[in-house]
Design a protein around this motif. Structure first.
Motif, PDB file in Angstrom:
ATOM      1  N   ALA A   1      -2.284  66.356  60.813  1.00 49.34           N
ATOM      2  CA  ALA A   1      -1.757  65.453  61.832  1.00 49.34           C
ATOM      3  C   ALA A   1      -1.783  64.007  61.366  1.00 49.34           C
ATOM      4  O   ALA A   1      -1.971  63.084  62.151  1.00 49.34           O
ATOM      5  N   ASN A   2      -1.587  63.792  60.065  1.00 46.93           N
ATOM      6  CA  ASN A   2      -1.504  62.452  59.514  1.00 46.93           C
ATOM      7  C   ASN A   2      -0.045  62.032  59.395  1.00 46.93           C
ATOM      8  O   ASN A   2       0.865  62.826  59.565  1.00 46.93           O
ATOM      9  N   ALA A   3       0.195  60.758  59.092  1.00 50.34           N
ATOM     10  CA  ALA A   3       1.550  60.240  58.939  1.00 50.34           C
ATOM     11  C   ALA A   3       1.842  60.022  57.456  1.00 50.34           C
ATOM     12  O   ALA A   3       0.958  59.658  56.688  1.00 50.34           O
ATOM     13  N   GLY A   4       3.101  60.235  57.065  1.00 46.30           N
ATOM     14  CA  GLY A   4       3.515  60.014  55.691  1.00 46.30           C
ATOM     15  C   GLY A   4       4.483  58.852  55.586  1.00 46.30           C
ATOM     16  O   GLY A   4       5.289  58.610  56.486  1.00 46.30           O
ATOM     17  N   HIS A   5       4.397  58.099  54.469  1.00 36.64           N
ATOM     18  CA  HIS A   5       5.251  56.945  54.231  1.00 36.64           C
ATOM     19  C   HIS A   5       5.561  56.894  52.737  1.00 36.64           C
ATOM     20  O   HIS A   5       4.843  57.463  51.914  1.00 36.64           O
ATOM     21  N   SER A   6       6.612  56.160  52.369  1.00 35.60           N
ATOM     22  CA  SER A   6       6.906  56.025  50.942  1.00 35.60           C
ATOM     23  C   SER A   6       7.582  54.706  50.637  1.00 35.60           C
ATOM     24  O   SER A   6       8.473  54.265  51.372  1.00 35.60           O
ATOM     25  N   SER A   7       7.124  54.065  49.556  1.00 39.34           N
ATOM     26  CA  SER A   7       7.836  52.954  48.955  1.00 39.34           C
ATOM     27  C   SER A   7       8.654  53.520  47.800  1.00 39.34           C
ATOM     28  O   SER A   7       8.741  54.740  47.629  1.00 39.34           O
ATOM     29  N   GLU A   8       9.251  52.666  46.976  1.00 36.04           N
ATOM     30  CA  GLU A   8      10.010  53.163  45.829  1.00 36.04           C
ATOM     31  C   GLU A   8       9.095  53.736  44.756  1.00 36.04           C
ATOM     32  O   GLU A   8       9.524  54.570  43.955  1.00 36.04           O
ATOM     33  N   THR A   9       7.829  53.327  44.741  1.00 34.84           N
ATOM     34  CA  THR A   9       6.923  53.711  43.657  1.00 34.84           C
ATOM     35  C   THR A   9       5.725  54.540  44.080  1.00 34.84           C
ATOM     36  O   THR A   9       5.081  55.158  43.240  1.00 34.84           O
ATOM     37  N   HIS A  10       5.411  54.567  45.380  1.00 31.98           N
ATOM     38  CA  HIS A  10       4.191  55.239  45.829  1.00 31.98           C
ATOM     39  C   HIS A  10       4.423  55.984  47.140  1.00 31.98           C
ATOM     40  O   HIS A  10       5.275  55.624  47.941  1.00 31.98           O
ATOM     41  N   GLY A  11       3.632  57.032  47.345  1.00 29.65           N
ATOM     42  CA  GLY A  11       3.552  57.724  48.608  1.00 29.65           C
ATOM     43  C   GLY A  11       2.273  57.328  49.327  1.00 29.65           C
ATOM     44  O   GLY A  11       1.277  56.968  48.680  1.00 29.65           O
ATOM     45  N   TYR A  12       2.283  57.408  50.646  1.00 23.17           N
ATOM     46  CA  TYR A  12       1.134  57.004  51.447  1.00 23.17           C
ATOM     47  C   TYR A  12       0.836  58.052  52.523  1.00 23.17           C
ATOM     48  O   TYR A  12       1.755  58.662  53.081  1.00 23.17           O
ATOM     49  N   SER A  13      -0.435  58.243  52.800  1.00 23.93           N
ATOM     50  CA  SER A  13      -0.889  59.074  53.903  1.00 23.93           C
ATOM     51  C   SER A  13      -1.806  58.227  54.768  1.00 23.93           C
ATOM     52  O   SER A  13      -2.776  57.650  54.271  1.00 23.93           O
ATOM     53  N   SER A  14      -1.495  58.113  56.060  1.00 18.02           N
ATOM     54  CA  SER A  14      -2.324  57.297  56.942  1.00 18.02           C
ATOM     55  C   SER A  14      -2.792  58.110  58.140  1.00 18.02           C
ATOM     56  O   SER A  14      -2.096  58.999  58.613  1.00 18.02           O
ATOM     57  N   ALA A  15      -4.004  57.760  58.606  1.00 20.14           N
ATOM     58  CA  ALA A  15      -4.594  58.365  59.802  1.00 20.14           C
ATOM     59  C   ALA A  15      -4.754  59.875  59.635  1.00 20.14           C
ATOM     60  O   ALA A  15      -4.872  60.377  58.522  1.00 20.14           O
ATOM     61  N   GLY A  16      -4.765  60.634  60.746  1.00 17.98           N
ATOM     62  CA  GLY A  16      -5.000  62.073  60.699  1.00 17.98           C
ATOM     63  C   GLY A  16      -6.411  62.432  61.100  1.00 17.98           C
ATOM     64  O   GLY A  16      -7.191  61.596  61.550  1.00 17.98           O
TER      65      GLY A  16
END
Length: 220
Positions: A15-30
C-alpha cells in the motif's frame, strides 16, 4: 524479472506509492502490515542495480495514497494515516523534490472531506496535472485533479462510471485510464477520460480478467 536490490524498510511493505523521475524510481509511505505505517521515501537508480536509499520522509506516515509524478517532484494524496485498526483518513496532497534529498511538504488538500475515507485511491497524471481517482472506505466515483505548476487544493473535474477503489491508473499523452477495481468486488472495465477537457470516464473496453490492487504505467 530479476532481483536487483531491496527497499530500505525492514521487510516487505504494501500500500505504498510509486513515483519516477527520468533517472530514479521512488517508493513512499506504505505499511509493513499489521503495524505502524512507514513514513520513508526510498530512492533507487535506473542506471545501476542495488538497494534503495532513504532520501526523506512523508509529512504523515500513511498507506494507500495515490502517487503521481511531475517532471520535478513526486506527489501523493490521501491515504490512511492511522495504525491498525484505527481509521484515520488523510486529505493531504504532499510533494517532494527529485533533485534533492529532503522531506515532503504539504501543498494542498483533496476534495473529499476528512473522515470520508481515502483508502484505495488511484493516481495518474498528465504533463501538467496530477489526478486522484475513486477510492474511499465505501468508495467514490470522483475524478479530481491538482496542478503541478502551482501548489493548491485539488478540484472535482468529473466522475468514474461507478464508485470504485483499488483500480489501476494509466496515463497516455492525452488520456487518463482507470482499469479494474474492487467494488462491488472485482471489475474488468477499462475507462478513459480526456486530459484537455474535464469530464466523466467512458467505457472503452475490458481487461482480460477482473482485477484490483494492481499497478499500471505512466508516461510524460
Amino acid at each position: 524479472a530479476t532481483d536487483v536490490g531491496n527497499l530500505v524498510a525492514d521487510g516487505a511493505k504494501f500500500a505504498n506509492a510509486g513515483h519516477s523521475s527520468e533517472t530514479h524510481g521512488y517508493s513512499s509511505a506504505g505499511t509493513p502490515g499489521g503495524g505502524p505505517n512507514d513514513g520513508g521515501i526510498d530512492k533507487l537508480s535506473f542506471s545501476s542495480d542495488g538497494n534503495a536509499t532513504d532520501v526523506g520522509n512523508v509529512t504523515v506516515a500513511r498507506r494507500y495514497p495515490a502517487g503521481t509524478s511531475s517532471s520535478t517532484h513526486g506527489y501523493y494524496a490521501g491515504g490512511r494515516d492511522g495504525t491498525v485498526p484505527a481509521h484515520n483518513w488523510s486529505i493531504l496532497i504532499d510533494k517532494f523534490a527529485f533533485s534533492s534529498s529532503a522531506n515532503a511538504t504539504t501543498v494542498g488538500d483533496t476534495v473529499q472531506a476528512s473522515g470520508a475515507g481515502h483508502r484505495g485511491r488511484t493516481g495518474t497524471q498528465s504533463y501538467y496535472y496530477g489526478y486522484v481517482l475513486g477510492g474511499g472506505d465505501t468508495a467514490t466515483d470522483v475524478i479530481e485533479k491538482y496542478s503541478f505548476a502551482s501548489d493548491g487544493n485539488s478540484s472535482d473535474v468529473g466522475d468514474l462510471l461507478t464508485a470504485n477503489k483499488f483500480g489501476v491508473g494509466i496515463a497516455g499523452y492525452t488520456k487518463g485510464y482507470y482499469c479494474g477495481g474492487g467494488v462491488p468486488w472485482m471489475d474488468d472495465t477499462i475507462q478513459k477520460f480526456d486530459f484537455a477537457s474535464d469530464g466523466n470516464g467512458t467505457d472503452v473496453g475490458n481487461l482480460s480478467l477482473a482485477m484490483a490492487e494492481t499497478f499500471g504505467n505512466a508516461q510524460h
